[in-house]
Design an enzyme around this catalytic site. Sequence first.
Site, mmCIF file in Angstrom:
data_model
loop_
_atom_site.group_PDB
_atom_site.id
_atom_site.type_symbol
_atom_site.label_atom_id
_atom_site.label_comp_id
_atom_site.label_asym_id
_atom_site.label_seq_id
_atom_site.Cartn_x
_atom_site.Cartn_y
_atom_site.Cartn_z
ATOM 1 N N ARG A 1 41.662 8.315 49.328
ATOM 2 C CA ARG A 1 42.347 9.519 48.845
ATOM 3 C C ARG A 1 43.876 9.432 48.922
ATOM 4 O O ARG A 1 44.556 9.818 47.965
ATOM 5 C CB ARG A 1 41.824 10.769 49.556
ATOM 6 C CG ARG A 1 40.339 11.029 49.280
ATOM 7 C CD ARG A 1 39.858 12.364 49.829
ATOM 8 N NE ARG A 1 40.492 13.475 49.160
ATOM 9 C CZ ARG A 1 41.471 14.205 49.670
ATOM 10 N NH1 ARG A 1 41.925 13.954 50.886
ATOM 11 N NH2 ARG A 1 42.010 15.176 48.995
ATOM 12 N N CYS B 1 45.110 -5.725 51.338
ATOM 13 C CA CYS B 1 46.234 -6.413 50.691
ATOM 14 C C CYS B 1 46.871 -5.550 49.611
ATOM 15 O O CYS B 1 46.874 -5.915 48.433
ATOM 16 C CB CYS B 1 45.738 -7.728 50.101
ATOM 17 S SG CYS B 1 45.067 -8.775 51.377
#
Length: 469
Positions: free
Chosen positions: A363, A394
């Site tokens: 979110r 990453c």
Amino acid sequence: MSHMHVAGTIHADATSAAPVWLVKPTDANALVDGLWSQTAARVDDGQLRIGGLTAAEIVEQAGSPVYVVDELDFRGRALTWAKAFEGWGVYYAGKSFLCTTVARWIEQEGLNLDVSSLGELTVALRAGFPPERIGLHGNNKSVDLLRLALTAGVGRIIVDSAHEIGRLEQLTAELDTRAQVLIRVTTGVEAHTHEYIATAHEDQKFGFSIAGGQALVALVRCFHSPRIDLKGIHSHIGSQIFDTNGFEVAARRTLRLMSQFKEATGVTLDELDLGGGFGIAYTIDDTPATVHDLAASLTDIVDHECRGYGLERPKLSIEPGRTISGPAGTALYTVGTTKDVEIGGGNTRRYISVDGGMSDNIRPALYAAEYSAVLASRTSGATPVLSRVVGLHCEGGDILVRNVFLPGDIAPGDLLAVPASGAYSRSMASNYNHTPRPGVVAVRDGKITPLVRRETLDDLLGLDAGLQA
Ligand SMILES: Cc1ncc(COP(=O)(O)O)c(C=O)c1O
């Protein structure tokens, strides 16, 4: 929040310190009112305890990271909605978080269930949830999904397109059955929420437009369709909404449509569903209305608009998800590294990396959602420092809590707790970077009950066709 430039939000943040709403706390250990589930408290040694178990006990038994559902809180919220909206149909929005145990809690607390995919419907049916109390959503329901809904006897299908009406006509004939239908309409309301979670403005994928006339056409088509029982109209204006103005406009427009339908056919539709989307507190900046105030104002709004159109009040329903599952859930993480970063203007931000991230809560990355956090494994007297809780993935946008003041001595091995993590976290989780998704446990009276098992690397590798060759 602007989405004009993919790196825009990150660049903007780098030149500012704490946002204006984030007040430096006098006690960073305090559990702020309104953010935590009912049984969350600090015990004598300072640890956070939920459902009678400390954060360390939960992590010891269930691993880290883990989503913790406070069962009494979840059930209590569900019941509060059912009671405050007595006489309404209250459908828990399963997309916010669903598993078979939760479906059973929802049934036991007397609510109905809203599902929106083949997977969610299957969970509900496997849980033994009464099909006649299930509502089925989706803007692209497959023939298989519709067939399952019809054969299982799902109580209502919320129809979203002309193609779907066609599919239902064919399937009901083939199966010699009938479909109970609500028509999802687009009211054109601009809900004051993030663009990606606003669903009733015209330029988006859901529903039949009222303004464009397609909604009335769909209603009349279903009304004349021999195997469709047209029940009413459904509107959902978005999510994380705090004021009732949007619902007022939606009610006015849907009831006007009901009166136009009555003019066209002589028949009054039975039901109006106003959807979900009621906001919750993720940070001190959020101040949601109480459920009872919402019930009173939504009822007043509908009564007022009905009087205006000379309509009887239809049967009303709503679909709260996050207001039930959100505050009942807390995510626990273990700190791995900390790092201080100069952000200009003489300001520093501490980056605290934990063992989860955007794979267990998308979110913040998806729509810049804000959260808060506390140190859960102990209290600390260290001066609070402006911190950002980030994950192990990453991506620079792999942020869990964008802005929070946390004690300045947080170190590897400490546990952090993120409140209001029960909705749209596990249900939107991914396996990014081949990360197994955390488990979900319920806690109650000192006992842990697994709700969803933690994934293992073997679970993920089991999908790798190259290994099975
Ligand atoms: C049709 C519909 N109903 C209900 C909900 C539940 O919303 P919330 O969890 O914000 O209450 C949603 C959320 O996307 C929805 O799309």
